[in-house]
Motif scaffolding. Structure first.
Motif, PDB file in Angstrom:
ATOM      1  N   VAL A 166       0.831  -1.197   0.000  1.00 15.77           N
ATOM      2  CA  VAL A 166       0.000   0.000   0.000  1.00 15.77           C
ATOM      3  C   VAL A 166       0.868   1.250   0.000  1.00 15.77           C
ATOM      4  CG1 VAL A 166      -1.945  -1.111   1.190  1.00 15.77           C
ATOM      5  CG2 VAL A 166      -0.158   0.034   2.523  1.00 15.77           C
ATOM      6  N   ALA A 167       0.268   2.337  -0.460  1.00 16.49           N
ATOM      7  CA  ALA A 167       0.912   3.657  -0.423  1.00 16.49           C
ATOM      8  C   ALA A 167      -0.185   4.700  -0.466  1.00 16.49           C
ATOM      9  CB  ALA A 167       1.876   3.827  -1.588  1.00 16.49           C
ATOM     10  N   SER A 168       0.148   5.919  -0.121  1.00 16.72           N
ATOM     11  CA  SER A 168      -0.854   7.002  -0.113  1.00 16.72           C
ATOM     12  C   SER A 168      -0.997   7.606  -1.504  1.00 16.72           C
ATOM     13  CB  SER A 168      -0.433   8.097   0.870  1.00 16.72           C
ATOM     14  OG  SER A 168       0.678   8.806   0.353  1.00 16.72           O
ATOM     15  N   ALA A 233       3.244   5.552   5.875  1.00 16.99           N
ATOM     16  CA  ALA A 233       2.642   5.461   4.542  1.00 16.99           C
ATOM     17  C   ALA A 233       1.589   6.548   4.351  1.00 16.99           C
ATOM     18  CB  ALA A 233       2.036   4.081   4.341  1.00 16.99           C
ATOM     19  N   LEU A 234       0.776   6.787   5.380  1.00 18.55           N
ATOM     20  CA  LEU A 234      -0.243   7.846   5.288  1.00 18.55           C
ATOM     21  C   LEU A 234       0.391   9.218   5.114  1.00 18.55           C
ATOM     22  CD1 LEU A 234      -2.658   6.604   8.103  1.00 18.55           C
ATOM     23  CD2 LEU A 234      -3.199   6.747   5.661  1.00 18.55           C
ATOM     24  N   LEU A 235       1.601   9.393   5.623  1.00 17.76           N
ATOM     25  CA  LEU A 235       2.315  10.666   5.482  1.00 17.76           C
ATOM     26  C   LEU A 235       2.973  10.818   4.115  1.00 17.76           C
ATOM     27  CD1 LEU A 235       3.993  10.860   9.016  1.00 17.76           C
ATOM     28  CD2 LEU A 235       2.132  12.304   8.144  1.00 17.76           C
ATOM     29  N   GLY A 236       2.824   9.799   3.263  1.00 22.83           N
ATOM     30  CA  GLY A 236       3.372   9.896   1.913  1.00 22.83           C
ATOM     31  C   GLY A 236       4.843   9.597   1.810  1.00 22.83           C
ATOM     32  N   LEU A 237       5.374   8.795   2.763  1.00 24.13           N
ATOM     33  CA  LEU A 237       6.815   8.555   2.794  1.00 24.13           C
ATOM     34  C   LEU A 237       7.253   7.359   1.962  1.00 24.13           C
ATOM     35  CD1 LEU A 237       7.508   9.271   6.574  1.00 24.13           C
ATOM     36  CD2 LEU A 237       7.816  10.788   4.607  1.00 24.13           C
ATOM     37  N   GLY A 254      -9.968   5.649   1.079  1.00 27.44           N
ATOM     38  CA  GLY A 254      -9.157   6.247   0.033  1.00 27.44           C
ATOM     39  C   GLY A 254      -7.885   6.892   0.545  1.00 27.44           C
ATOM     40  N   GLU A 255      -7.570   6.678   1.818  1.00 26.56           N
ATOM     41  CA  GLU A 255      -6.358   7.269   2.393  1.00 26.56           C
ATOM     42  C   GLU A 255      -5.112   6.483   1.986  1.00 26.56           C
ATOM     43  OE1 GLU A 255      -8.665   8.778   6.452  1.00 26.56           O
ATOM     44  OE2 GLU A 255      -7.365   7.012   6.499  1.00 26.56           O
ATOM     45  N   LEU A 256      -5.288   5.213   1.694  1.00 30.64           N
ATOM     46  CA  LEU A 256      -4.227   4.377   1.165  1.00 30.64           C
ATOM     47  C   LEU A 256      -4.740   3.664  -0.079  1.00 30.64           C
ATOM     48  CD1 LEU A 256      -2.709   2.722   4.385  1.00 30.64           C
ATOM     49  CD2 LEU A 256      -1.683   4.536   3.001  1.00 30.64           C
ATOM     50  N   VAL A 257      -3.828   3.362  -0.983  1.00 35.86           N
ATOM     51  CA  VAL A 257      -4.172   2.665  -2.218  1.00 35.86           C
ATOM     52  C   VAL A 257      -3.495   1.303  -2.197  1.00 35.86           C
ATOM     53  CG1 VAL A 257      -3.964   2.667  -4.736  1.00 35.86           C
ATOM     54  CG2 VAL A 257      -4.366   4.817  -3.500  1.00 35.86           C
ATOM     55  N   ARG A 258      -4.273   0.281  -2.495  1.00 38.46           N
ATOM     56  CA  ARG A 258      -3.673  -1.046  -2.600  1.00 38.46           C
ATOM     57  C   ARG A 258      -2.966  -1.165  -3.937  1.00 38.46           C
ATOM     58  NH1 ARG A 258      -6.421  -7.148  -2.365  1.00 38.46           N
ATOM     59  NH2 ARG A 258      -4.465  -8.227  -2.844  1.00 38.46           N
ATOM     60  N   LEU A 259      -1.683  -1.442  -3.902  1.00 37.15           N
ATOM     61  CA  LEU A 259      -0.899  -1.665  -5.104  1.00 37.15           C
ATOM     62  C   LEU A 259      -0.939  -3.148  -5.459  1.00 37.15           C
ATOM     63  CD1 LEU A 259       2.192   0.501  -4.083  1.00 37.15           C
ATOM     64  CD2 LEU A 259       0.146   1.219  -5.335  1.00 37.15           C
ATOM     65  N   LEU A 260      -0.716  -3.439  -6.724  1.00 36.75           N
ATOM     66  CA  LEU A 260      -0.690  -4.836  -7.179  1.00 36.75           C
ATOM     67  C   LEU A 260      -1.913  -5.601  -6.660  1.00 36.75           C
ATOM     68  CD1 LEU A 260       3.070  -5.458  -6.302  1.00 36.75           C
ATOM     69  CD2 LEU A 260       2.141  -4.982  -8.576  1.00 36.75           C
ATOM     70  N   PRO A 261      -3.119  -5.177  -7.019  1.00 37.09           N
ATOM     71  CA  PRO A 261      -4.335  -5.778  -6.444  1.00 37.09           C
ATOM     72  C   PRO A 261      -4.482  -7.275  -6.702  1.00 37.09           C
ATOM     73  CG  PRO A 261      -4.849  -4.365  -8.317  1.00 37.09           C
ATOM     74  CD  PRO A 261      -3.421  -4.117  -7.984  1.00 37.09           C
ATOM     75  N   ASP A 262      -3.748  -7.815  -7.682  1.00 36.50           N
ATOM     76  CA  ASP A 262      -3.830  -9.253  -7.958  1.00 36.50           C
ATOM     77  C   ASP A 262      -2.793 -10.051  -7.178  1.00 36.50           C
ATOM     78  OD1 ASP A 262      -5.899  -8.815  -9.773  1.00 36.50           O
ATOM     79  OD2 ASP A 262      -4.496  -8.477 -11.426  1.00 36.50           O
ATOM     80  N   TRP A 263      -1.988  -9.345  -6.369  1.00 33.52           N
ATOM     81  CA  TRP A 263      -0.903 -10.007  -5.654  1.00 33.52           C
ATOM     82  C   TRP A 263      -1.041  -9.792  -4.153  1.00 33.52           C
ATOM     83  CZ3 TRP A 263       3.128 -12.726  -8.103  1.00 33.52           C
ATOM     84  CH2 TRP A 263       3.161 -12.624  -9.510  1.00 33.52           C
TER      85      TRP A 263
END
Length: 297
Positions: A166-168, A233-237, A254-263
């Motif tokens: 995850v990342a912001s 992560a929420l701080l955008g680091l 929506g504060e964090l985005v799941r990356l690689l949703p298939d993994w």
């Protein structure tokens, strides 16, 4: 006739080899346990323990007395607990170990309803990222993942422990989204150093097709607590990898985005751990059932 407290203090001290450890199990002070044992010895007219500053060991008379008690103490405790439960509500101190992020986000919100139902139970919750020794440290329940099931301890599954990347949105703005776990190496990484191993944790991801790939985050920021990693992560680091229950609310908002949703990574399960006793205190039993029902729903 000896009181149950005296017999309990003797048996638990013999099992743990320490008045202090027995005191934690019985929610007493070490002095109280020592006093109970001394009263028992005085009434029996024999010394049950050899005491030193470093060690507590049974005498020959103590070993014989412990063997003669056998499972009778557990049976007596069970009978008393049954009568107490039928007579009134579960009561007493409920000592629990649980991970800070999961505990604060998912367990504390259950507490008002639980206490409204069982007002005589007094929670003593320890938020900590470690595997505790339930029996030696006197915990009624521990919550977490990957606990070693030592003799006398059983588990009850609560939720899956999938690890997500995850990342912001702020961090991802203007950056290329990773399409494969190996692409995570191109990003700022927020990683965790294992408490037991002292090494940076590495994860092996998989997808529904059965493919596997290593998620090699750069150790740009090293932290030792999942809550701190989430906050970073929420701080955008950067990008971090955390268990799903620790980031589900932030993803929904929506504060964090799941990356690689298939993994994802399979880290087992988050479970309740508790001593397997013939007698389970009513306070422990109702808590386990309450939490399992809540997560089931």
């Amino acid at each position: 006739m000896e009181t149950l407290a005296n017999l309990e203090s003797f048996v638990r001290s013999a099992e743990t080899g320490s008045f202090s450890a027995a005191a934690r199990l019985l929610a007493l002070t070490p002095a109280a346990v020592s006093r109970n044992v001394a009263i028992l010895e005085r009434n029996l007219g024999v010394r049950l323990f050899q005491r030193s500053t470093r060690k507590l060991s049974l005498t020959e008379a103590g070993e014989g007395f412990l063997a003669s008690i056998g499972g009778n103490l557990d049976a007596l405790q069970a009978a008393i607990a049954t009568v107490a439960t039928e007579r009134g509500e579960p009561a007493g101190v409920l000592k629990i170990s649980l991970p800070p992020t999961f505990g604060i986000d998912h367990m504390l919100p259950l507490l008002p309803e639980f206490l409204a139902r069982y007002p005589l139970i007094r929670p003593e919750w320890h938020f900590e990222n470690r595997q505790v020794d339930l029996i030696a440290e006197g915990y009624d329940v521990a919550i977490g993942g990957g606990f070693e099931l030592t003799p006398g301890v059983v588990s009850r599954r609560l939720a899956s422990a999938e690890i997500l990347a995850v990342a912001s949105p702020a961090y991802l703005a203007g950056r290329t989204l990773p399409r494969h776990p190996t692409d995570l190496a191109d990003h700022q990484g927020i990683v965790m150093r294992g408490l037991r191993t002292g090494r940076i944790r590495q994860w092996q991801m998989h997808n529904d097709a059965g493919e596997q790939a290593s998620a090699l985050l750069n150790p740009n920021i090293v932290l030792n607590d999942p809550m701190a990693m989430r906050k970073a992560a929420l701080l955008g680091l950067g990008v971090t990898m955390l268990v799903l229950p620790d980031v589900s609310v932030q993803i929904e908002r929506g504060e964090l985005v799941r990356l690689l949703p298939d993994w994802q990574c399979d880290a087992g399960a988050i479970s309740l751990y508790y001593p397997s006793r013939t007698l389970m205190p009513a306070k422990t039993r109702v808590f386990i059932d309450f939490v399992a029902d809540a997560f089931g729903r």
